[in-house]
Write an enzyme that holds these catalytic residues in place. Structure first.
Site, PDB file in Angstrom:
ATOM      1  N   MET A   1      43.468  38.335  41.632  1.00  0.00           N
ATOM      2  CA  MET A   1      44.785  38.931  41.728  1.00  0.00           C
ATOM      3  C   MET A   1      45.524  38.299  42.901  1.00  0.00           C
ATOM      4  SD  MET A   1      45.889  42.903  42.204  1.00  0.00           S
ATOM      5  CE  MET A   1      45.269  43.196  43.840  1.00  0.00           C
ATOM      6  N   PRO A   2      46.321  37.276  42.664  1.00  0.00           N
ATOM      7  CA  PRO A   2      47.078  36.657  43.750  1.00  0.00           C
ATOM      8  C   PRO A   2      48.171  37.581  44.285  1.00  0.00           C
ATOM      9  CG  PRO A   2      47.003  35.229  41.828  1.00  0.00           C
ATOM     10  CD  PRO A   2      46.467  36.551  41.414  1.00  0.00           C
ATOM     11  N   PHE A   3      48.377  37.505  45.578  1.00  0.00           N
ATOM     12  CA  PHE A   3      49.457  38.229  46.249  1.00  0.00           C
ATOM     13  C   PHE A   3      50.197  37.222  47.110  1.00  0.00           C
ATOM     14  CE2 PHE A   3      51.249  40.343  49.904  1.00  0.00           C
ATOM     15  CZ  PHE A   3      51.888  41.441  49.346  1.00  0.00           C
TER      16      PHE A   3
END
EC number: 5.3.2.-
Length: 72
Positions: A1-3
């Site tokens: 899950m990239p942020f």
């Protein structure tokens, strides 16, 4: 899950923000094969008085129209 957190000084249009969100998401999909449904992009706008470069606020540099300091 990239942020991804993008920090900008104020004055960016809604359309420009949407283009940044779409572009960053697309880049993560293409380069890292990330799922766009779980890719989060946050844009934080910071008042130019609260952002400093070269020992001065961006607001002051913009008033003097310093090279390399963009903005409205």
């Amino acid at each position: 899950m990239p942020f991804v957190n993008i920090k900008l000084t104020t004055g960016v249009s809604t359309e420009q923000k949407q283009e940044l969100i779409a572009g960053v998401t697309d880049l993560l999909v293409r380069v890292l094969n990330k799922n766009p449904a779980s890719t989060h992009v946050v844009i934080e706008e910071i008042d130019p008085e609260n952002w400093g470069i070269r020992g001065e606020s961006v607001a002051r540099l913009r008033q003097r129209k310093e090279p390399g300091v963009s903005g409205s």
